[in-house]
Design an enzyme around this catalytic site. Structure first.
Site, mmCIF file in Angstrom:
data_model
loop_
_atom_site.group_PDB
_atom_site.id
_atom_site.type_symbol
_atom_site.label_atom_id
_atom_site.label_comp_id
_atom_site.label_asym_id
_atom_site.label_seq_id
_atom_site.Cartn_x
_atom_site.Cartn_y
_atom_site.Cartn_z
ATOM 1 N N LYS A 1 5.564 7.814 -0.338
ATOM 2 C CA LYS A 1 5.972 9.221 0.314
ATOM 3 C C LYS A 1 7.564 9.696 0.001
ATOM 4 O O LYS A 1 8.359 9.016 -0.260
ATOM 5 C CB LYS A 1 6.212 8.807 1.875
ATOM 6 C CG LYS A 1 4.685 8.477 2.427
ATOM 7 C CD LYS A 1 4.940 8.250 3.903
ATOM 8 C CE LYS A 1 3.686 7.574 4.659
ATOM 9 N NZ LYS A 1 3.919 7.598 5.949
ATOM 10 N N TYR B 1 -5.976 4.743 6.052
ATOM 11 C CA TYR B 1 -6.574 3.741 5.049
ATOM 12 C C TYR B 1 -7.807 3.124 5.636
ATOM 13 O O TYR B 1 -8.127 3.263 6.995
ATOM 14 C CB TYR B 1 -5.722 2.731 4.829
ATOM 15 C CG TYR B 1 -4.477 2.944 3.907
ATOM 16 C CD1 TYR B 1 -4.380 3.339 2.620
ATOM 17 C CD2 TYR B 1 -3.054 3.047 4.545
ATOM 18 C CE1 TYR B 1 -3.455 3.735 1.861
ATOM 19 C CE2 TYR B 1 -1.917 3.315 3.863
ATOM 20 C CZ TYR B 1 -2.240 4.050 2.477
ATOM 21 O OH TYR B 1 -1.090 4.156 1.696
ATOM 22 N N PRO B 2 -8.883 3.228 4.813
ATOM 23 C CA PRO B 2 -10.236 2.927 5.279
ATOM 24 C C PRO B 2 -10.060 1.465 6.027
ATOM 25 O O PRO B 2 -10.875 1.529 7.101
ATOM 26 C CB PRO B 2 -10.871 2.724 4.014
ATOM 27 C CG PRO B 2 -10.041 2.680 2.661
ATOM 28 C CD PRO B 2 -8.904 3.336 3.161
ATOM 29 N N GLU C 1 0.866 -1.259 0.023
ATOM 30 C CA GLU C 1 0.010 0.067 0.048
ATOM 31 C C GLU C 1 0.745 1.181 -0.182
ATOM 32 O O GLU C 1 0.644 2.489 -0.939
ATOM 33 C CB GLU C 1 -1.102 -0.064 0.911
ATOM 34 C CG GLU C 1 -0.531 0.595 2.595
ATOM 35 C CD GLU C 1 0.345 -0.313 3.266
ATOM 36 O OE1 GLU C 1 0.987 -1.051 2.746
ATOM 37 O OE2 GLU C 1 0.168 -0.575 4.370
ATOM 38 N N ASP D 1 4.735 3.003 0.122
ATOM 39 C CA ASP D 1 6.491 3.296 0.212
ATOM 40 C C ASP D 1 6.786 4.053 1.124
ATOM 41 O O ASP D 1 6.632 5.191 0.638
ATOM 42 C CB ASP D 1 6.927 3.173 -1.286
ATOM 43 C CG ASP D 1 8.230 3.350 -1.310
ATOM 44 O OD1 ASP D 1 8.997 3.467 -0.429
ATOM 45 O OD2 ASP D 1 8.937 3.191 -2.514
ATOM 46 N N ASP D 2 7.213 3.794 2.295
ATOM 47 C CA ASP D 2 7.379 4.837 3.409
ATOM 48 C C ASP D 2 9.028 4.855 3.549
ATOM 49 O O ASP D 2 9.643 5.597 2.902
ATOM 50 C CB ASP D 2 6.622 4.206 4.610
ATOM 51 C CG ASP D 2 7.136 5.161 5.742
ATOM 52 O OD1 ASP D 2 7.174 6.655 5.522
ATOM 53 O OD2 ASP D 2 7.387 4.697 6.856
ATOM 54 N N THR E 1 10.547 -2.573 3.856
ATOM 55 C CA THR E 1 10.039 -3.757 3.583
ATOM 56 C C THR E 1 10.234 -4.090 2.263
ATOM 57 O O THR E 1 10.262 -5.122 1.919
ATOM 58 C CB THR E 1 8.651 -3.731 4.094
ATOM 59 O OG1 THR E 1 8.445 -3.183 5.600
ATOM 60 C CG2 THR E 1 7.625 -4.679 3.771
HETATM 61 P P1 G4P Z 1 7.973 0.233 2.965
HETATM 62 O O1 G4P Z 1 9.049 -0.723 2.885
HETATM 63 O O2 G4P Z 1 6.587 -0.214 2.278
HETATM 64 O O3 G4P Z 1 8.361 1.546 2.977
HETATM 65 O O4 G4P Z 1 7.469 -0.177 4.512
HETATM 66 P P2 G4P Z 1 8.041 0.150 6.067
HETATM 67 O O5 G4P Z 1 8.872 -0.816 6.401
HETATM 68 O O6 G4P Z 1 8.524 1.790 6.049
HETATM 69 O O7 G4P Z 1 6.781 0.251 6.667
HETATM 70 C C1 G4P Z 1 6.356 -0.508 8.066
HETATM 71 C C2 G4P Z 1 5.081 -0.311 8.223
HETATM 72 O O8 G4P Z 1 4.448 0.854 8.273
HETATM 73 C C3 G4P Z 1 4.172 -1.075 6.952
HETATM 74 O O9 G4P Z 1 3.153 -1.849 7.837
HETATM 75 C C4 G4P Z 1 3.875 0.135 6.506
HETATM 76 O O10 G4P Z 1 2.364 -0.541 5.763
HETATM 77 C C5 G4P Z 1 3.600 1.211 7.746
HETATM 78 N N1 G4P Z 1 3.220 2.494 7.217
HETATM 79 C C6 G4P Z 1 4.089 3.457 6.902
HETATM 80 N N2 G4P Z 1 3.575 4.514 6.627
HETATM 81 C C7 G4P Z 1 2.206 4.435 6.843
HETATM 82 C C8 G4P Z 1 1.256 5.428 6.719
HETATM 83 O O11 G4P Z 1 1.306 6.437 6.384
HETATM 84 N N3 G4P Z 1 -0.038 5.068 7.014
HETATM 85 C C9 G4P Z 1 -0.354 3.666 7.501
HETATM 86 N N4 G4P Z 1 -1.342 3.181 7.621
HETATM 87 N N5 G4P Z 1 0.704 2.813 7.496
HETATM 88 C C10 G4P Z 1 1.985 3.063 7.227
HETATM 89 P P3 G4P Z 1 3.125 -3.183 8.232
HETATM 90 O O12 G4P Z 1 3.886 -3.118 9.558
HETATM 91 O O13 G4P Z 1 3.656 -4.102 7.148
HETATM 92 O O14 G4P Z 1 1.540 -3.293 8.563
HETATM 93 P P4 G4P Z 1 0.270 -3.667 7.607
HETATM 94 O O15 G4P Z 1 0.584 -3.429 6.312
HETATM 95 O O16 G4P Z 1 -0.209 -4.913 7.995
HETATM 96 O O17 G4P Z 1 -0.547 -2.453 7.928
HETATM 97 MG MG MG Z 2 2.401 -2.550 4.902
#
Ligand code: G4P
Ligand code: MG
Length: 175
Positions: free
Chosen positions: A126, A154-155, A95, A97-98, A102
């Protein structure tokens, strides 16, 4: 700082737009790999356009002793990945790219299964300094929208979807 609020309709449109751009680029994936959990819903919507099967992977940020970690590790991976991914074209979907940590980890792990190509698709990228990098083997990268470095709501994270929709509508009106 203000947050972004995206609705299911926004997500749907952005996902279909990415899928159309993937196709228009000439990349025809054999398989979609969704990074859980945020990548699940976008991947499913892209499948509506691309018509390819979805495999899912999950990563987490704690080590084997449950201590928080800066590095991702696998919590769920593709069974018989070698047979399913060797020589295949993969569209890797998430969803957001922060930090990119990951995404980099998942691309590197998938490359061990010898796909013929990996493309990356995210709803939102981002614009910020990234900790990770997309390996050079990835020739195609699709971001639905380039956004500022603000928190995205996110919704699917909403406990109260009506309040979420109201916030999204207010943001769209600029209030
Ligand atoms: P990246 O490689 O995609 O940049 O991921 P990164 O490791 O930086 O992100 C770590 C977790 O933080 C990920 O979720 C990512 O979805 C979540 N995240 C980062 N920025 C935001 C944001 O602005 N809003 C939301 N809602 N989430 C964000 P995760 O631990 O994999 O959990 P999930 O995907 O099961 O929610
Ligand atoms: Mg994620």
């Amino acid at each position: 700082m203000e947050k972004y609020f995206f609705t299911y309709e926004d997500i749907h449109k952005t996902s279909l737009d990415i899928a159309a751009r993937v196709k228009a680029s000439g990349f025809e994936p054999d398989v979609i790999v969704a990074i859980g959990s945020g990548g699940f819903i976008p991947a499913r919507i892209m499948r509506t356009f691309l018509g390819k099967p979805i495999l899912a992977v999950g990563v987490a940020y704690y080590d084997s002793e449950d201590k928080p970690s800066d590095l991702p590790r696998k919590v769920q991976w593709i069974e018989e990945a070698e047979k399913k991914l060797a020589g295949r074209r993969i569209l890797l979907v998430d969803e957001v790219d922060d930090s990119r940590t990951t995404l980099e980890y998942c691309v590197r792990e998938l490359m061990r299964h010898k796909p013929s190509e990996i493309a990356v698709a995210v709803l939102h990228n981002k614009l910020k300094e990234k900790k990770g990098s997309i390996p050079a083997e990835v020739l195609r990268y699709f971001a639905g929208r380039e956004i500022e470095d603000r928190w995205v709501c996110y919704p699917w994270d909403a406990q109260d979807i009506d309040a979420h929709m109201a916030s999204a509508a207010a943001a769209a009106r600029g209030s």
